[in-house]
Design a protein around this motif. Structure first.
Motif, PDB file in Angstrom:
ATOM      1  N   PRO A 276     -30.030 -68.110  24.874  1.00 57.98           N
ATOM      2  CA  PRO A 276     -29.096 -67.391  23.994  1.00 57.98           C
ATOM      3  C   PRO A 276     -28.525 -68.284  22.896  1.00 57.98           C
ATOM      4  O   PRO A 276     -28.382 -67.853  21.745  1.00 57.98           O
ATOM      5  N   LYS A 280     -29.254 -67.617  18.744  1.00 53.61           N
ATOM      6  CA  LYS A 280     -28.207 -67.492  17.709  1.00 53.61           C
ATOM      7  C   LYS A 280     -28.475 -68.383  16.498  1.00 53.61           C
ATOM      8  O   LYS A 280     -27.957 -68.144  15.413  1.00 53.61           O
ATOM      9  N   SER A 303     -31.628 -57.203  23.963  1.00 59.59           N
ATOM     10  CA  SER A 303     -30.382 -57.981  24.012  1.00 59.59           C
ATOM     11  C   SER A 303     -29.264 -57.191  24.688  1.00 59.59           C
ATOM     12  O   SER A 303     -29.142 -55.979  24.535  1.00 59.59           O
ATOM     13  N   LYS A 304     -28.446 -57.931  25.449  1.00 59.10           N
ATOM     14  CA  LYS A 304     -27.262 -57.327  26.082  1.00 59.10           C
ATOM     15  C   LYS A 304     -26.089 -57.264  25.078  1.00 59.10           C
ATOM     16  O   LYS A 304     -25.082 -56.649  25.324  1.00 59.10           O
ATOM     17  N   GLN A 305     -26.261 -57.970  23.973  1.00 63.00           N
ATOM     18  CA  GLN A 305     -25.199 -57.996  22.955  1.00 63.00           C
ATOM     19  C   GLN A 305     -25.031 -56.623  22.300  1.00 63.00           C
ATOM     20  O   GLN A 305     -25.993 -55.874  22.146  1.00 63.00           O
ATOM     21  N   ARG A 306     -23.818 -56.307  21.911  1.00 62.48           N
ATOM     22  CA  ARG A 306     -23.555 -55.094  21.133  1.00 62.48           C
ATOM     23  C   ARG A 306     -22.715 -55.458  19.920  1.00 62.48           C
ATOM     24  O   ARG A 306     -21.656 -56.048  20.081  1.00 62.48           O
ATOM     25  N   LYS A 308     -26.746 -54.931  18.813  1.00 57.47           N
ATOM     26  CA  LYS A 308     -27.928 -55.763  19.079  1.00 57.47           C
ATOM     27  C   LYS A 308     -28.199 -56.665  17.872  1.00 57.47           C
ATOM     28  O   LYS A 308     -28.042 -56.225  16.730  1.00 57.47           O
ATOM     29  N   PRO A 309     -28.642 -57.903  18.143  1.00 53.53           N
ATOM     30  CA  PRO A 309     -28.921 -58.817  17.023  1.00 53.53           C
ATOM     31  C   PRO A 309     -30.014 -58.255  16.106  1.00 53.53           C
ATOM     32  O   PRO A 309     -31.031 -57.733  16.575  1.00 53.53           O
TER      33      PRO A 309
END
Length: 355
Positions: A276, A280, A303-306, A308-309
């Motif tokens: 991760p 980035k 991706s678990k990010q919100r 999403k990248p």
């Protein structure tokens, strides 16, 4: 476990280290070539038979008298288990029973040219903390053409910068020559057996220890390609993971941001394989494909990010260094190489190849 040889027997010369498994059809040619070395120092052949089911051991014994008549001492041992224990294990055993201060690694299916031991010994005494390789002749001719060209034409600088390539070690294992002291610092070889790239693991460990890589720029080995070679048992995914980890450790940890050159399958796979933290750092993908560029972004769906990248996709001329290049060399009719040259970048500083 490594055992130091008896100090009273320790030679000043070279031990040819030969793991062996069902190699009887190649051994006469291989051993004749060892007999015809023009090296004038002390020489030894150390063979470890990894549970061969053919008459490999008998073939070596038939050569003993001729080799010893040329003052090449012969040490042979092995085991008769139901299964071979693997190349790493056999190399370690051949080393532990040997006495030389330098090791010339020899595969039982390859053939060394008469000056191999002499020239690599000379190089190794100048570079005692390095793995020394050489150029090769591949047989049958035309097999693995791109790989063979790469082995023989990369520059001395690229022996260090191209260590992340999918080809594996920049000096190929069947050509290795090194000092016993260096092996002791780096080794032993991984003994995981079939499917383990013990050469790449050792090579990366040598680099971690500050070791060098050098090549005698002469063809000193006939390097045989055949379907039974142990190389074929190692999966691409195993190699991929090792390379990604080493790239992150050695290069990406030093960079604040970078561009992945290839917005296609291989570039996206590299992105997904990164930690991760390093994901980035990817400021863009770059490409020459208008369709990919016009989409504008690559969205990392897993991706678990919100949110999403979303990584921009740029034309390579609009992207900025440093780059990780995920396009195979020697496959685009020179287009990739021309594009790279046009940017006047320095390999090993502004970019690294990863394919």
């Amino acid at each position: 476990q490594y055992q130091s040889p008896d100090a009273s027997k320790l030679l000043t010369g070279t031990s040819v280290i030969m793991p062996m498994y069902n190699a009887s059809c190649w051994l006469d040619e291989c051993l004749q070539a060892i007999l015809h070395q023009d090296f004038t120092g002390t020489m030894e052949l150390s063979v470890f038979d990894d549970a061969s089911t053919d008459d490999s051991r008998n073939v070596v014994e038939r050569w003993r008298e001729r080799l010893e008549a040329r003052a090449i001492s012969v040490v042979v041992s092995g085991h008769n288990s139901a299964q071979p224990r693997g190349v790493g294990y056999a190399k370690n055993k051949a080393i532990s029973q040997s006495c030389g201060q330098y090791f010339c690694f020899q595969d039982a299916d390859d053939v060394m040219l008469p000056q191999r031991v002499r020239l690599q010994y000379e190089a190794s005494t100048l570079h005692p903390n390095s793995l020394i390789g050489c150029k090769v002749q591949r047989v049958p001719e035309g097999s693995t053409e791109r790989y063979t060209r790469w082995i023989n034409t990369i520059t001395q600088d690229q022996l260090i910068t191209q260590v992340y390539m999918s080809h594996g070690p920049t000096v190929v294992m069947p050509t290795w020559f090194c000092s016993r002291n260096w092996y002791l610092k780096v080794g032993p070889f991984d003994e995981g057996g079939k499917g383990v790239p013990e050469d790449l693991l050792f090579f990366y460990q040598s680099l971690r220890q500050g070791g060098g890589v050098a090549r005698v720029d002469q063809c000193l080995l006939v390097y045989r390609y055949h379907e039974k070679a142990t190389t074929h048992s190692v999966t691409e995914e195993t190699i991929w993971k090792l390379r990604v980890d080493f790239l992150q450790e050695r290069v990406l940890s030093q960079w604040e941001s970078f561009t992945i050159w290839n917005a296609g399958k291989q570039g996206r796979k590299l992105y997904r394989s990164l930690s991760p933290t390093n994901q980035k750092k990817v400021k863009a993908f770059c490409d020459v494909d208008d369709n990919k560029i016009q989409k504008g972004f690559y969205t990392y769906e897993e991706s678990k990010q919100r949110p999403k990248p979303k990584i921009p996709v740029l034309h390579y001329k609009d992207a900025s260094a440093p780059f990780i290049i995920c396009i195979k060399l020697d496959m685009t009719g020179g287009v990739l190489e021309e594009n790279l040259n046009s940017l006047q970048l320095k390999e090993g500083m502004d970019y690294y190849h990863f394919n």
